[in-house]
Motif scaffolding. Structure first.
Motif, PDB file in Angstrom:
ATOM      1  N   ASN A   1     -34.196  38.533 -41.573  1.00  0.00           N
ATOM      2  CA  ASN A   1     -34.351  39.925 -42.005  1.00  0.00           C
ATOM      3  C   ASN A   1     -33.382  40.306 -43.119  1.00  0.00           C
ATOM      4  O   ASN A   1     -33.268  41.480 -43.471  1.00  0.00           O
ATOM      5  CB  ASN A   1     -34.164  40.871 -40.816  1.00  0.00           C
ATOM      6  CG  ASN A   1     -32.753  40.826 -40.239  1.00  0.00           C
ATOM      7  OD1 ASN A   1     -31.984  39.909 -40.535  1.00  0.00           O
ATOM      8  ND2 ASN A   1     -32.420  41.793 -39.420  1.00  0.00           N
ATOM      9  N   GLY A   2     -32.664  39.328 -43.666  1.00  0.00           N
ATOM     10  CA  GLY A   2     -31.744  39.579 -44.765  1.00  0.00           C
ATOM     11  C   GLY A   2     -30.347  39.966 -44.348  1.00  0.00           C
ATOM     12  O   GLY A   2     -29.503  40.262 -45.193  1.00  0.00           O
ATOM     13  N   ALA A   3     -30.078  39.947 -43.035  1.00  0.00           N
ATOM     14  CA  ALA A   3     -28.733  40.279 -42.561  1.00  0.00           C
ATOM     15  C   ALA A   3     -27.792  39.098 -42.781  1.00  0.00           C
ATOM     16  O   ALA A   3     -28.191  37.936 -42.690  1.00  0.00           O
ATOM     17  CB  ALA A   3     -28.773  40.645 -41.083  1.00  0.00           C
TER      18      ALA A   3
ATOM     19  N   ALA B   1     -23.430  44.125 -44.530  1.00  0.00           N
ATOM     20  CA  ALA B   1     -24.592  44.701 -45.205  1.00  0.00           C
ATOM     21  C   ALA B   1     -24.207  45.050 -46.625  1.00  0.00           C
ATOM     22  O   ALA B   1     -23.030  45.230 -46.958  1.00  0.00           O
ATOM     23  CB  ALA B   1     -25.071  45.946 -44.460  1.00  0.00           C
TER      24      ALA B   1
ATOM     25  N   GLU C   1     -30.726  42.414 -49.554  1.00  0.00           N
ATOM     26  CA  GLU C   1     -30.877  41.522 -48.410  1.00  0.00           C
ATOM     27  C   GLU C   1     -30.439  40.127 -48.825  1.00  0.00           C
ATOM     28  O   GLU C   1     -30.785  39.654 -49.914  1.00  0.00           O
ATOM     29  CB  GLU C   1     -32.334  41.486 -47.928  1.00  0.00           C
ATOM     30  CG  GLU C   1     -32.842  42.822 -47.409  1.00  0.00           C
ATOM     31  CD  GLU C   1     -34.284  42.749 -46.959  1.00  0.00           C
ATOM     32  OE1 GLU C   1     -34.896  41.669 -47.120  1.00  0.00           O
ATOM     33  OE2 GLU C   1     -34.801  43.758 -46.444  1.00  0.00           O
TER      34      GLU C   1
ATOM     35  N   GLU D   1     -30.419  36.102 -48.784  1.00  0.00           N
ATOM     36  CA  GLU D   1     -31.441  35.077 -48.584  1.00  0.00           C
ATOM     37  C   GLU D   1     -30.855  33.688 -48.378  1.00  0.00           C
ATOM     38  O   GLU D   1     -31.458  32.854 -47.701  1.00  0.00           O
ATOM     39  CB  GLU D   1     -32.406  35.049 -49.778  1.00  0.00           C
ATOM     40  CG  GLU D   1     -33.249  36.303 -49.879  1.00  0.00           C
ATOM     41  CD  GLU D   1     -34.328  36.211 -50.943  1.00  0.00           C
ATOM     42  OE1 GLU D   1     -35.433  36.707 -50.695  1.00  0.00           O
ATOM     43  OE2 GLU D   1     -34.070  35.637 -52.023  1.00  0.00           O
TER      44      GLU D   1
END
Length: 690
Positions: A452-454, A473, A478, A480
């Motif tokens: 989820n990009g976290a 964050a 996000e 990758e």
């Protein structure tokens, strides 16, 4: 009832809400309910993470890329940007360029959708890349701007000789014709080529059968063959009890056998296509001087090992010798494909359903005759490439998205695995681990990218019992992919970040900045940021990658009002010689619900709590905010005797903040850093009313 609470350490990291009732757990006393954009230090404090410096936009904004590390020496490292059929190279916060100023890149066959299934292993200046849909390849470094991606040749290193023929002569006056024609002797010849890795031998030539009897006096067999281009010498073999045995070596294209005894322990090498046609491995590593491949689509549990000291020599002999290539299949309960090969004190093989240990029998070294495989656990590994921390393995579980650790346990006489994320399960719920990287210095952190990009970090020191999670964050972004390489005294973390900038999707390569260590002028606590350093100016340009975005600004250590980037530049109300500009970062931490002894024995459970006063032990910090929650924060007034116009001095003390009273069932303390300045919290001391 009034009491005090003290939290002297945060090495428990962020804990799941499902742990809020576990005040009996030792880690609860050092845990946090929230640890966002803070790093947990092994010594106990938390500090807001540095920002990510902007390096360069990835080649394609609409296609993902993956980062993998390359380390030639301690001062020559690269992060390789693998994208859709290309590779670029980054080092020390900059991109490798050609003489005309464009990014240096090479072509690759890998499509964007296949990048995260690539597994890799490095030896010296060669990275081996494998993928079940592509032939194994080597990415070779010949120079700073000379990189080549080539398919691995597992075939013969040189052609076998052709035209082998032989003739028998006997000068004995007493031998009869029957005696002279008593035997049919067969010969084969191989060619030798000299390489930097030693002599390499071809497969055997065609067979030459000669009728004769070399046991008679004055008899011999003369052999001749055609020269092989590149050959430095040749080896000759003849049959002995059906086996071709070694009888000699020559630099000529002829050889005379006058009854030379054949050494059956040395026979011609036999080559074969190791994986079969269009059948490629998905895992690669090195162990005991052998390069190892495993996990093809049609042979998912087969393992292939090269000969010792070689990169691609897969030959074997009959009879089998200890230095032959090794090939075996693990006997497992199911046919899960081998995903990872990991060299610890033993060789570990990880599949989606189990973890196996390769053992030896009757030998200290792996040989074709001494291989054994023992299952160690039945958990299973995901596809993200694991990392090795000291002598422990950290890997993603195949199910549930958790991170696990595996290490040797003398009591179990084998390797055991444990859930490293059990206390922070909420960070992984319904998620898949996409990528992992290890930063070793200044302190060991395992970085994890989720689907989820976290971006998650785990400060991991198993010898100290530390496995503290923290989440990170970034504004409009996000993560990758991540990769870490040594740069100077510390390791640098690079990230591929997908962002929405000015309404458009972009992909940037960014590098986590180094901690300024007490120098407020060098503070870098913004993301996708850049720093101007030079003569005093009142504006900064070159910010086109942040066009239309609201950015935080630090000028000579002073926080400037946030601005929107227009035409690639921003202006400030003063002149400054060092200006850092980038996306703002808010670091947030919240303590766990209060657990303190009470007269009713409830440890504070069943009581509303009210935090009325907070003292934060800080070190080299500035701009401290605290309160009962994110909406009710109070700033610590730290400016004392600093001259007007200069930034407040960093403080190292116990900072007392009188906060607004608020009754709640938790009694948590919320701490934040809103500005691009350093904040390290060493402990929390609060007055609580129950």
């Amino acid at each position: 009832m009034a009491t005090k609470i003290l939290q002297p350490s945060f090495t428990g990291g962020e804990m799941s809400p499902s742990m809020y009732g576990r005040f009996d757990d030792q880690k609860y006393q050092t845990g946090l309910a929230l640890c966002k954009n803070f790093l947990v230090l092994p010594q106990g404090p938390i500090e807001n993470r540095p920002g990510f410096e902007f390096v360069r936009a990835a080649k394609y904004a609409d296609k993902p890329c993956r980062l993998i590390p390359f380390s030639w020496s301690v001062d020559q490292t690269m992060v390789i940007e693998l994208g859709d059929k290309y590779a670029r190279f980054h080092t020390r916060g900059a991109t490798l360029l050609t003489s005309d100023g464009n990014p240096y890149e090479i072509a690759t066959p890998y499509a964007a959708d296949d990048l995260f299934e690539i597994h890799y292993a490095q030896s010296a200046d060669v990275i081996t890349l494998v993928h079940p849909k592509y032939a194994p390849r080597e990415l070779r470094r010949y120079g700073a701007t000379d990189w080549r991606l080539v398919e691995i040749n597992f075939g013969e290193p040189i052609s076998a000789p052709s035209g082998l023929s032989g003739s028998y002569t006997c000068a004995s006056s007493t031998a009869t014709d029957a005696q002279k024609t008593m035997y049919t002797i067969k010969y084969r010849v191989t060619a030798i080529v000299e390489t930097d890795d030693g002599d390499k031998e071809s497969g055997a030539s065609g067979t030459c059968a000669v009728v004769g009897n070399v046991y008679l006096e004055f008899s011999k067999i003369e052999l001749h063959w055609n020269a092989v281009s590149g050959a430095s010498k040749y080896r000759v073999y003849k049959t002995l009890s059906g086996i071709y045995g070694y009888i000699g070596e020559t630099t000529d294209t002829s050889f005379t056998d006058n009854n030379i005894s054949a050494d059956a322990s040395i026979s011609p090498p036999r080559y074969e296509t190791p994986f079969g046609e269009n059948n490629y491995p998905s895992a690669v590593s090195y162990f005991e001087q052998r390069r190892i491949f495993a996990g093809t689509l049609t042979k998912p549990q087969m393992v292939w090992m090269t000969r010792p000291g070689t990169e691609a020599d897969m030959h074997y002999t009959i009879p089998v010798q200890d230095d032959n290539r090794i090939r075996f299949r693990i006997a497992a309960l199911d046919v899960s494909r081998i995903e990872h090969i990991v060299p610890l004190t033993s060789l570990m093989l990880l599949t989606p359903s189990a973890e196996f240990r390769v053992t030896t029998a009757n030998s200290d070294a792996l040989t074709p005759k001494s291989v054994g495989v023992k299952p160690q656990s039945y958990v299973g590994a995901g596809s993200a490439q694991p990392v090795i921390v000291n002598n422990s393995l950290v890997y993603a579980a195949s199910r549930g998205g958790h991170i696990r650790e595996l290490g040797y346990n003398w009591q179990a006489s084998g390797f055991v695995t444990g859930d490293l994320s059990i206390r922070a399960a909420h960070l992984f719920e319904n998620r898949t681990v996409k990528d992992m990287a290890l930063v070793k210095a200044p302190y060991p952190i395992v970085w994890v990218v989720l689907d989820n990009g976290a971006l998650l970090g785990c400060t991991y020191m198993p010898e100290q019992g530390i496995g503290a999670w923290h989440q990170h964050a970034t504004v409009h972004g996000e993560f990758e992919s991540v990769a870490a390489v040594q740069e100077g005294m510390y390791d640098a973390l690079y990230a591929s970040v997908r962002r929405t900038i000015n309404g458009q999707t972009v992909r940037y390569i960014e590098r986590l900045a180094e901690k300024p260590y007490g120098d407020i002028l060098k503070s870098f606590y913004v993301d996708s940021g850049l720093t101007y350093s030079g003569s005093a100016v009142s504006s900064v340009s070159g910010l086109g990658h942040l066009e239309g975005e609201t950015v935080a600004i630090l000028a000579d250590g002073k926080v400037m009002p946030e601005q929107v980037v227009k035409s690639g530049s921003v202006s400030i109300p003063i002149t400054a010689s060092r200006i850092t500009v980038g996306l703002p970062i808010t670091a947030e931490a919240r303590t766990l619900p209060v657990a303190v002894g009470t007269k009713d024995g409830g440890y504070g459970q069943g009581h509303d709590k009210n935090i009325v006063n907070v003292r934060l032990r800080v070190y080299q910090s500035s701009a401290i905010w605290a309160g009962p929650d994110a909406d009710n924060l109070h700033a610590y007034k730290q400016r004392k005797t600093e001259p007007y116009g200069s930034p407040p001095a960093l403080i190292s003390k116990e900072a007392e903040i009188l906060i607004a009273p608020r009754w709640s069932d938790s009694g948590s303390v919320y701490v934040a850093q809103k500005y691009p300045l350093p904040l390290m919290i060493c402990g929390v001391n609060a007055d609580v009313e129950l």
